[in-house]
Design an enzyme around this catalytic site. Structure first.
Site, PDB file in Angstrom:
ATOM      1  N   ASN A  33       0.833  -1.198   0.000  1.00 10.92           N
ATOM      2  CA  ASN A  33       0.000   0.000   0.000  1.00 10.92           C
ATOM      3  C   ASN A  33       0.873   1.256   0.000  1.00 10.92           C
ATOM      4  O   ASN A  33       1.803   1.371   0.807  1.00 10.92           O
ATOM      5  CB  ASN A  33      -0.917  -0.015   1.235  1.00 10.92           C
ATOM      6  CG  ASN A  33      -2.057   0.966   1.121  1.00 10.92           C
ATOM      7  OD1 ASN A  33      -1.879   2.076   0.638  1.00 10.92           O
ATOM      8  ND2 ASN A  33      -3.226   0.557   1.567  1.00 10.92           N
ATOM      9  N   ASP A  34       0.582   2.180  -0.933  1.00 14.77           N
ATOM     10  CA  ASP A  34       1.367   3.411  -1.026  1.00 14.77           C
ATOM     11  C   ASP A  34       1.138   4.324   0.180  1.00 14.77           C
ATOM     12  O   ASP A  34       1.940   5.211   0.447  1.00 14.77           O
ATOM     13  CB  ASP A  34       1.014   4.167  -2.319  1.00 14.77           C
ATOM     14  CG  ASP A  34       1.305   3.318  -3.554  1.00 14.77           C
ATOM     15  OD1 ASP A  34       2.426   2.786  -3.658  1.00 14.77           O
ATOM     16  OD2 ASP A  34       0.393   3.170  -4.400  1.00 14.77           O
ATOM     17  N   ASN A 111     -13.520  -3.624   1.656  1.00 10.98           N
ATOM     18  CA  ASN A 111     -14.559  -2.621   1.840  1.00 10.98           C
ATOM     19  C   ASN A 111     -15.190  -2.379   0.495  1.00 10.98           C
ATOM     20  O   ASN A 111     -14.496  -2.016  -0.453  1.00 10.98           O
ATOM     21  CB  ASN A 111     -13.973  -1.291   2.329  1.00 10.98           C
ATOM     22  CG  ASN A 111     -13.778  -1.282   3.818  1.00 10.98           C
ATOM     23  OD1 ASN A 111     -14.432  -2.025   4.541  1.00 10.98           O
ATOM     24  ND2 ASN A 111     -12.882  -0.443   4.267  1.00 10.98           N
ATOM     25  N   SER A 119     -12.979   4.017  -1.410  1.00 13.79           N
ATOM     26  CA  SER A 119     -12.695   5.198  -2.219  1.00 13.79           C
ATOM     27  C   SER A 119     -12.654   4.867  -3.709  1.00 13.79           C
ATOM     28  O   SER A 119     -12.731   5.755  -4.544  1.00 13.79           O
ATOM     29  CB  SER A 119     -11.357   5.804  -1.782  1.00 13.79           C
ATOM     30  OG  SER A 119     -10.363   4.793  -1.757  1.00 13.79           O
ATOM     31  N   HIS A 122     -12.862  -0.100  -8.155  1.00 14.80           N
ATOM     32  CA  HIS A 122     -12.073  -1.199  -8.740  1.00 14.80           C
ATOM     33  C   HIS A 122     -12.041  -2.360  -7.738  1.00 14.80           C
ATOM     34  O   HIS A 122     -11.729  -2.155  -6.568  1.00 14.80           O
ATOM     35  CB  HIS A 122     -10.649  -0.718  -9.046  1.00 14.80           C
ATOM     36  CG  HIS A 122      -9.903  -1.646  -9.943  1.00 14.80           C
ATOM     37  ND1 HIS A 122      -9.540  -1.322 -11.227  1.00 14.80           N
ATOM     38  CD2 HIS A 122      -9.481  -2.923  -9.749  1.00 14.80           C
ATOM     39  CE1 HIS A 122      -8.910  -2.351 -11.781  1.00 14.80           C
ATOM     40  NE2 HIS A 122      -8.860  -3.338 -10.900  1.00 14.80           N
ATOM     41  N   HIS A 239     -11.189 -14.564   8.932  1.00 20.82           N
ATOM     42  CA  HIS A 239     -10.467 -14.761  10.183  1.00 20.82           C
ATOM     43  C   HIS A 239      -9.745 -16.098  10.133  1.00 20.82           C
ATOM     44  O   HIS A 239     -10.379 -17.147   9.944  1.00 20.82           O
ATOM     45  CB  HIS A 239     -11.443 -14.704  11.369  1.00 20.82           C
ATOM     46  CG  HIS A 239     -11.805 -13.303  11.759  1.00 20.82           C
ATOM     47  ND1 HIS A 239     -12.924 -12.973  12.486  1.00 20.82           N
ATOM     48  CD2 HIS A 239     -11.147 -12.131  11.513  1.00 20.82           C
ATOM     49  CE1 HIS A 239     -12.948 -11.651  12.679  1.00 20.82           C
ATOM     50  NE2 HIS A 239     -11.899 -11.129  12.095  1.00 20.82           N
ATOM     51  N   HIS A 254     -12.993 -18.841   8.948  1.00 16.47           N
ATOM     52  CA  HIS A 254     -14.340 -18.398   8.554  1.00 16.47           C
ATOM     53  C   HIS A 254     -14.277 -16.998   7.964  1.00 16.47           C
ATOM     54  O   HIS A 254     -13.308 -16.265   8.162  1.00 16.47           O
ATOM     55  CB  HIS A 254     -15.287 -18.430   9.758  1.00 16.47           C
ATOM     56  CG  HIS A 254     -14.839 -17.561  10.891  1.00 16.47           C
ATOM     57  ND1 HIS A 254     -13.924 -17.976  11.832  1.00 16.47           N
ATOM     58  CD2 HIS A 254     -15.146 -16.285  11.209  1.00 16.47           C
ATOM     59  CE1 HIS A 254     -13.714 -16.996  12.697  1.00 16.47           C
ATOM     60  NE2 HIS A 254     -14.435 -15.958  12.339  1.00 16.47           N
ATOM     61  N   HIS A 256     -16.558 -13.250   7.402  1.00 17.50           N
ATOM     62  CA  HIS A 256     -17.667 -12.423   7.885  1.00 17.50           C
ATOM     63  C   HIS A 256     -18.047 -11.424   6.804  1.00 17.50           C
ATOM     64  O   HIS A 256     -17.163 -10.813   6.193  1.00 17.50           O
ATOM     65  CB  HIS A 256     -17.246 -11.581   9.097  1.00 17.50           C
ATOM     66  CG  HIS A 256     -16.911 -12.350  10.323  1.00 17.50           C
ATOM     67  ND1 HIS A 256     -17.866 -12.862  11.160  1.00 17.50           N
ATOM     68  CD2 HIS A 256     -15.724 -12.663  10.889  1.00 17.50           C
ATOM     69  CE1 HIS A 256     -17.278 -13.457  12.187  1.00 17.50           C
ATOM     70  NE2 HIS A 256     -15.971 -13.363  12.044  1.00 17.50           N
ATOM     71  N   GLN A 281     -28.742  -3.734  19.034  1.00 18.25           N
ATOM     72  CA  GLN A 281     -30.101  -4.253  18.951  1.00 18.25           C
ATOM     73  C   GLN A 281     -30.339  -4.752  17.532  1.00 18.25           C
ATOM     74  O   GLN A 281     -29.841  -4.166  16.586  1.00 18.25           O
ATOM     75  CB  GLN A 281     -31.112  -3.143  19.269  1.00 18.25           C
ATOM     76  CG  GLN A 281     -30.976  -2.599  20.671  1.00 18.25           C
ATOM     77  CD  GLN A 281     -31.240  -3.664  21.718  1.00 18.25           C
ATOM     78  OE1 GLN A 281     -32.338  -4.204  21.799  1.00 18.25           O
ATOM     79  NE2 GLN A 281     -30.223  -4.003  22.506  1.00 18.25           N
TER      80      GLN A 281
HETATM   81 ZN    ZN Z   1     -14.480 -14.136  13.104  1.00 10.70          ZN
HETATM   82 ZN    ZN Z   2      -9.584   0.534 -12.000  1.00 12.91          ZN
END
Ligand code: ZN
Ligand code: ZN
Ligand code: ZN
Length: 299
Positions: A33-34, A111, A119, A122, A239, A254, A256, A281
């Site tokens: 990662n830059d 993400n 962000s 891609h 994980h 597993h 998530h 909740q």
């Molecule tokens: Zn887990």
């Molecule tokens: Zn791209």
């Protein structure tokens, strides 16, 4: 969305921060990662002021993995063979980074979607390798170990048996993997992907099991996209056992999925109020979420 974006720092052949140029890669691509949050040469110094302000230096590595040269694809749209290549790279990165004596934990996560702060659309994920075991993994580690010590069995193997008997929280399955809304789910459409066979990490999966995981990932992400007819945002990750040199038989590999959406493509769940000050909740029961997801499985 275009299949190639000249302004994307992840597309093949494009320039990244600092003037580094991506190769003309044709399947997956991994790089440091830059803007790495962790650096390998960080000294492991501890500072402690009156037992109140305690900090520890955290040496580590942050990498980025592009799933595909195509800017416009998602795991839901990639072929099982293409996702299989991603899984192989996850496994080899886990092994390579985990082999370092200073690295005791390798966390792989994706993400997806602007709602989750991604962000760049891609298709890519991140790998953070650290010396300390981060909180979420440490909590699981303690729970898994406590159960194994008192029951002489694997917690998640036993849990999966119950889920496969009750069936109500299961979303989909193939021969090797089960995707379910966990009994303790807090996010509305939270799911967990569990291997039917006990393995501590991705490197232990056979060829068939890796293909099974690719199939499960394609089907669960396609199902998510179908719920509200939108490319479903989420944080997803695996994980695996700590890479501290111990066997960790209590650990059961597993995945998530933590997606934020609740009632539509734009109405999301917020963890606020009582949830911030007391405890989470549920807005819908895990059984109702699993039923809604089963109805959205692409035919
Ligand atoms: Zn887990
Ligand atoms: Zn791209
Ligand atoms: Zn197990």
């Amino acid at each position: 969305m275009p299949s190639y974006d000249p302004a994307c720092y992840l597309c093949p052949g494009n320039e990244r921060a600092g003037g580094v140029r991506n190769p003309a890669y044709t399947s997956t691509f991994v790089f440091d990662n830059d803007f790495a949050a962790l650096l390998p040469d960080t000294p492991q110094e501890t500072s402690n002021r009156d037992d109140l302000l305690i900090a520890v230096g955290e040496p580590g590595t942050c990498r980025v993995i592009c799933f595909s040269p195509r800017h416009d694809l998602t795991l839901a749209q990639m072929s099982i063979a293409e996702t299989r290549e991603v899984i192989d790279l996850w496994a080899s990165q886990y092994a390579e980074l985990g082999a370092s004596p200073t690295i005791n934990c390798v966390q792989i996560f994706e993400n997806r979607g602007a709602m989750m702060g991604a962000s760049n659309p891609h298709p890519h994920c991140q790998v953070w390798a650290t010396s300390n075991i981060p909180n979420e993994l440490a909590k699981e580690q303690n729970g898994l170990l406590r159960y194994t010590n008192s029951h002489e069995r694997c917690l998640l193997c036993e849990y999966l048996k119950i889920e496969r008997t009750e069936e109500t929280r299961i979303v989909l399955e193939n021969e090797h993997f089960t995707a379910l809304v966990p009994f303790w789910a807090t996010w509305p459409f939270e799911t967990m992907i569990l291997g039917r066979e006990h393995h501590t990490d991705l490197t232990q999966l056979s060829t068939d099991q890796r293909n099974g995981l690719a199939d499960a990932l394609k089907r669960i992400t396609s199902t998510y996209d179908n719920i509200f007819g939108v490319s479903f945002p989420y944080t997803m990750g695996f994980h695996q056992k700590p890479t501290d040199g111990n066997e960790h038989p209590e650990w059961h590999l597993h995945g998530h999925f933590y997606p934020p959406l609740l009632r539509s493509a734009s109405i999301r769940k917020f963890m606020v109020g009582y949830e911030l000050l007391a405890e989470p909740q549920r807005d819908i029961t895990p059984e109702a979420a699993a039923e809604q997801m089963r109805a959205a499985i692409p035919q």
